[in-house]
Design a protein around this motif. Structure first.
Motif, PDB file in Angstrom:
ATOM      1  N   SER A   1      38.670  -8.360  -0.555  1.00 17.62           N
ATOM      2  CA  SER A   1      38.144  -9.322  -0.230  1.00 17.62           C
ATOM      3  C   SER A   1      39.144 -10.767  -0.979  1.00 17.62           C
ATOM      4  O   SER A   1      38.390 -11.889  -0.765  1.00 17.62           O
ATOM      5  N   GLY A   2      39.548 -10.683  -2.137  1.00 18.18           N
ATOM      6  CA  GLY A   2      40.236 -11.675  -3.001  1.00 18.18           C
ATOM      7  C   GLY A   2      39.038 -12.564  -3.775  1.00 18.18           C
ATOM      8  O   GLY A   2      39.369 -13.271  -4.129  1.00 18.18           O
ATOM      9  N   MET A   3      37.913 -11.814  -3.772  1.00 21.73           N
ATOM     10  CA  MET A   3      36.725 -12.249  -4.685  1.00 21.73           C
ATOM     11  C   MET A   3      37.158 -12.363  -6.175  1.00 21.73           C
ATOM     12  O   MET A   3      37.954 -11.542  -6.562  1.00 21.73           O
ATOM     13  N   PRO A   4      37.112 -13.255  -6.999  1.00 19.18           N
ATOM     14  CA  PRO A   4      37.261 -13.399  -8.583  1.00 19.18           C
ATOM     15  C   PRO A   4      36.731 -12.414  -9.412  1.00 19.18           C
ATOM     16  O   PRO A   4      35.412 -12.558  -9.432  1.00 19.18           O
ATOM     17  N   TYR A   5      37.243 -11.733 -10.024  1.00 17.26           N
ATOM     18  CA  TYR A   5      36.648 -10.607 -10.807  1.00 17.26           C
ATOM     19  C   TYR A   5      37.235 -11.240 -12.440  1.00 17.26           C
ATOM     20  O   TYR A   5      38.399 -11.636 -12.509  1.00 17.26           O
ATOM     21  N   VAL A   6      36.179 -11.150 -13.233  1.00 15.25           N
ATOM     22  CA  VAL A   6      36.601 -11.654 -14.643  1.00 15.25           C
ATOM     23  C   VAL A   6      37.481 -10.476 -15.489  1.00 15.25           C
ATOM     24  O   VAL A   6      36.873  -9.771 -15.618  1.00 15.25           O
ATOM     25  N   ALA A   7      38.670 -10.939 -15.814  1.00  9.51           N
ATOM     26  CA  ALA A   7      39.572  -9.929 -16.656  1.00  9.51           C
ATOM     27  C   ALA A   7      38.920  -9.593 -17.889  1.00  9.51           C
ATOM     28  O   ALA A   7      38.215 -10.566 -18.678  1.00  9.51           O
ATOM     29  N   GLY A   8      38.959  -8.475 -18.510  1.00 11.26           N
ATOM     30  CA  GLY A   8      38.370  -7.973 -19.728  1.00 11.26           C
ATOM     31  C   GLY A   8      37.106  -7.550 -19.957  1.00 11.26           C
ATOM     32  O   GLY A   8      36.437  -6.948 -20.986  1.00 11.26           O
ATOM     33  N   CYS A   9      36.468  -7.352 -18.676  1.00 12.52           N
ATOM     34  CA  CYS A   9      35.071  -6.769 -18.572  1.00 12.52           C
ATOM     35  C   CYS A   9      35.284  -5.204 -18.376  1.00 12.52           C
ATOM     36  O   CYS A   9      36.272  -4.806 -18.366  1.00 12.52           O
ATOM     37  N   SER A  10      34.146  -4.846 -18.621  1.00 15.30           N
ATOM     38  CA  SER A  10      34.149  -3.021 -18.588  1.00 15.30           C
ATOM     39  C   SER A  10      33.740  -2.518 -17.031  1.00 15.30           C
ATOM     40  O   SER A  10      34.066  -1.528 -16.813  1.00 15.30           O
ATOM     41  N   ALA A  11      33.208  -3.275 -16.393  1.00 13.74           N
ATOM     42  CA  ALA A  11      32.817  -2.787 -14.925  1.00 13.74           C
ATOM     43  C   ALA A  11      32.444  -4.154 -13.964  1.00 13.74           C
ATOM     44  O   ALA A  11      32.210  -5.180 -14.584  1.00 13.74           O
ATOM     45  N   TRP A  12      32.640  -3.839 -12.761  1.00 14.09           N
ATOM     46  CA  TRP A  12      32.612  -5.012 -11.811  1.00 14.09           C
ATOM     47  C   TRP A  12      31.843  -4.434 -10.463  1.00 14.09           C
ATOM     48  O   TRP A  12      32.262  -3.500 -10.108  1.00 14.09           O
ATOM     49  N   LEU A  13      30.820  -5.069 -10.109  1.00 12.28           N
ATOM     50  CA  LEU A  13      30.205  -4.521  -8.547  1.00 12.28           C
ATOM     51  C   LEU A  13      30.301  -5.791  -7.875  1.00 12.28           C
ATOM     52  O   LEU A  13      29.893  -6.825  -7.876  1.00 12.28           O
ATOM     53  N   GLU A  14      31.210  -5.761  -6.689  1.00 12.01           N
ATOM     54  CA  GLU A  14      31.164  -6.635  -5.797  1.00 12.01           C
ATOM     55  C   GLU A  14      29.887  -6.306  -4.698  1.00 12.01           C
ATOM     56  O   GLU A  14      29.812  -5.252  -4.325  1.00 12.01           O
ATOM     57  N   CYS A  15      29.567  -7.775  -4.314  1.00 10.19           N
ATOM     58  CA  CYS A  15      28.156  -7.569  -3.835  1.00 10.19           C
ATOM     59  C   CYS A  15      28.183  -8.610  -2.270  1.00 10.19           C
ATOM     60  O   CYS A  15      28.901  -9.444  -2.470  1.00 10.19           O
ATOM     61  N   ARG A  16      27.434  -8.244  -1.457  1.00 17.30           N
ATOM     62  CA  ARG A  16      27.100  -8.830  -0.273  1.00 17.30           C
ATOM     63  C   ARG A  16      25.840  -9.359  -0.439  1.00 17.30           C
ATOM     64  O   ARG A  16      25.010  -8.521  -0.782  1.00 17.30           O
ATOM     65  N   LEU A  17      25.649 -10.749  -0.365  1.00 20.81           N
ATOM     66  CA  LEU A  17      24.162 -11.330  -0.376  1.00 20.81           C
ATOM     67  C   LEU A  17      23.249 -10.686   0.738  1.00 20.81           C
ATOM     68  O   LEU A  17      23.538 -10.593   1.882  1.00 20.81           O
TER      69      LEU A  17
ATOM     70  N   THR B   1      29.243  -3.540  -2.427  1.00 27.02           N
ATOM     71  CA  THR B   1      30.157  -2.890  -1.633  1.00 27.02           C
ATOM     72  C   THR B   1      31.355  -2.200  -2.064  1.00 27.02           C
ATOM     73  O   THR B   1      32.033  -1.771  -1.494  1.00 27.02           O
ATOM     74  N   ALA B   2      31.567  -2.681  -3.394  1.00 29.86           N
ATOM     75  CA  ALA B   2      32.705  -1.862  -4.065  1.00 29.86           C
ATOM     76  C   ALA B   2      32.476  -1.911  -5.657  1.00 29.86           C
ATOM     77  O   ALA B   2      31.835  -2.855  -5.910  1.00 29.86           O
ATOM     78  N   ALA B   3      32.653  -1.020  -6.204  1.00 31.22           N
ATOM     79  CA  ALA B   3      32.575  -1.153  -7.769  1.00 31.22           C
ATOM     80  C   ALA B   3      33.807  -0.487  -8.629  1.00 31.22           C
ATOM     81  O   ALA B   3      34.502   0.422  -8.108  1.00 31.22           O
ATOM     82  N   TRP B   4      33.904  -1.081  -9.485  1.00 34.98           N
ATOM     83  CA  TRP B   4      35.281  -0.605 -10.349  1.00 34.98           C
ATOM     84  C   TRP B   4      34.703  -0.505 -11.990  1.00 34.98           C
ATOM     85  O   TRP B   4      33.757  -1.543 -12.303  1.00 34.98           O
ATOM     86  N   ALA B   5      35.412   0.216 -12.780  1.00 35.23           N
ATOM     87  CA  ALA B   5      35.172   0.316 -14.135  1.00 35.23           C
ATOM     88  C   ALA B   5      36.714   0.533 -15.015  1.00 35.23           C
ATOM     89  O   ALA B   5      37.296   1.235 -14.384  1.00 35.23           O
ATOM     90  N   ASP B   6      36.517   0.072 -16.207  1.00 33.25           N
ATOM     91  CA  ASP B   6      37.424   0.520 -16.972  1.00 33.25           C
ATOM     92  C   ASP B   6      37.545   1.722 -17.803  1.00 33.25           C
ATOM     93  O   ASP B   6      36.474   1.870 -18.257  1.00 33.25           O
ATOM     94  N   ASP B   7      38.481   2.633 -17.485  1.00 27.66           N
ATOM     95  CA  ASP B   7      38.114   4.055 -17.971  1.00 27.66           C
ATOM     96  C   ASP B   7      38.327   3.992 -19.519  1.00 27.66           C
ATOM     97  O   ASP B   7      38.180   5.234 -19.983  1.00 27.66           O
ATOM     98  N   HIS B   8      38.602   2.981 -20.366  1.00 26.28           N
ATOM     99  CA  HIS B   8      38.590   3.070 -21.700  1.00 26.28           C
ATOM    100  C   HIS B   8      37.039   3.326 -22.104  1.00 26.28           C
ATOM    101  O   HIS B   8      36.727   3.918 -23.132  1.00 26.28           O
ATOM    102  N   VAL B   9      36.105   3.076 -20.866  1.00 23.22           N
ATOM    103  CA  VAL B   9      34.483   2.956 -21.845  1.00 23.22           C
ATOM    104  C   VAL B   9      33.652   3.597 -20.598  1.00 23.22           C
ATOM    105  O   VAL B   9      32.614   3.936 -20.806  1.00 23.22           O
ATOM    106  N   PHE B  10      34.271   3.751 -19.400  1.00 21.53           N
ATOM    107  CA  PHE B  10      33.394   4.286 -18.257  1.00 21.53           C
ATOM    108  C   PHE B  10      34.335   5.224 -17.457  1.00 21.53           C
ATOM    109  O   PHE B  10      35.306   4.743 -16.850  1.00 21.53           O
ATOM    110  N   ARG B  11      33.658   6.395 -17.566  1.00 18.95           N
ATOM    111  CA  ARG B  11      34.689   7.568 -16.960  1.00 18.95           C
ATOM    112  C   ARG B  11      34.011   8.648 -16.556  1.00 18.95           C
ATOM    113  O   ARG B  11      32.927   9.146 -17.048  1.00 18.95           O
ATOM    114  N   ASN B  12      34.470   8.950 -15.333  1.00 25.08           N
ATOM    115  CA  ASN B  12      33.773  10.149 -14.344  1.00 25.08           C
ATOM    116  C   ASN B  12      32.092  10.022 -14.402  1.00 25.08           C
ATOM    117  O   ASN B  12      31.269  10.906 -14.392  1.00 25.08           O
TER     118      ASN B  12
END
Lengths: 195, 195
Positions: free
Chosen positions: A112-128, A146-157
């Motif tokens: 989508s090209g939405m802005p995600y803040v670098a340095g976070c541990s997890a991101w949840l992209e949402c449709r209103l 609609t999509a979720a991401w996490a940094d595997d330093h702190v959220f895994r499996n």
């Protein structure tokens, strides 16, 4: 893209918020990005995953969300304590260069090209999920993840691993003013008979 | 009444939930008390203080709230970890003596006679703000806080004091299954220029 940032299956996305962290809310519309902090964000459903977030009428980020119908909820780490406090207390309405002034680095993780803040541990992209009555009367917004991401330093499996990650990866939990608590030690309940 | 349980001014009540703890929800109707756990509870407004809580349709506590229009949200301590897990996984529909079986002790703090769970750190008594669409479609309930209380071992003068109270007073933050994290260390942001 940072190789530590991994997609999270949507049926595990609720776990990113269930422990109650303070979050950052980002949005984009018509060439403008903004980021704010929100302590009042909460999981709402498992599948499809939904969440709620309270967005004051004075915020520019809310206006971007109302115009675009999209936003990202992300979980800042202890390393981003000061950034979280500052994006939560400074307004783009007063400081057009707020994001640069605070030192916010944006990533574009999703298609989508939405802005995600670098340095976070997890991101949840949402449709209103438009609910005008809730938005107007309670400042309460519902998003479908609609999509979720996490940094595997702190959220895994599908699990947070705060206990093995460094303290700089802890989620932060706002109380009031500049006061926060980091998340602490893991605790496990014994399973009850029917589990 | 326990001399450590003090009334919390309503304009400070939001601070009891802003750090995102897992809560217990209690209710009473027609001679029946019940208690459940809810990880998805969140502050919604400052004054008058309001909160949201997600209550699955399968829960008996939800039925009591719908019938009575009242409930109590309370913050369990680490000492109540096992109790929290068990009231969250066992149902009064299957075990009519669930509360006794789990070892829940109830107090009556308010004039209303509503059931408060002993051993918690804070209690928020709520009037249901009826929103049938939210309740039916999202299992989302809104409460207006009409009275708040906290144990001065851990919440004093409008502030959480987790760092000076013993570890047994920490709030607990659910992730999934029997997995929780206790709240951790205090962190303070520097005030930004306009504060």
């Amino acid at each position: 893209m940072n190789e530590h940032i991994q997609a999270v299956p949507l049926d595990k996305a609720y776990r990113l918020l269930t422990h109650g962290p303070t979050v950052l809310v980002s949005a984009h519309h018509a060439g403008i990005d903004n980021v704010m902090a929100a302590a009042w964000a909460c999981a709402l459903d498992f599948a499809p995953p939904k969440l709620t977030v309270v967005l004051d009428k004075s915020t520019r980020t809310r206006a971007l969300i109302e115009a675009s119908g999209q936003f990202v909820i992300q979980v800042p780490t202890a390393r981003l304590l000061q950034l979280t406090h500052e994006v939560g207390t400074r307004s783009r309405a007063i400081e057009p260069d707020k994001l640069d002034a605070v030192g916010v680095e944006l990533l574009r993780l999703g298609a989508s090209g939405m802005p995600y803040v670098a340095g976070c541990s997890a991101w949840l992209e949402c449709r209103l999920v438009p609910e005008p009555h809730n938005q107007q009367v309670y400042d309460l917004f519902i998003g479908e993840v609609t999509a979720a991401w996490a940094d595997d330093h702190v959220f895994r499996n599908g699990h947070w691993e705060f206990e093995s990650a460094g303290p700089e990866w802890r989620s932060i939990h706002h109380v009031a003013g500049g006061h926060f608590y980091a998340i602490g030690e893991a605790m496990a309940a014994r399973l009850s008979e029917e589990e």
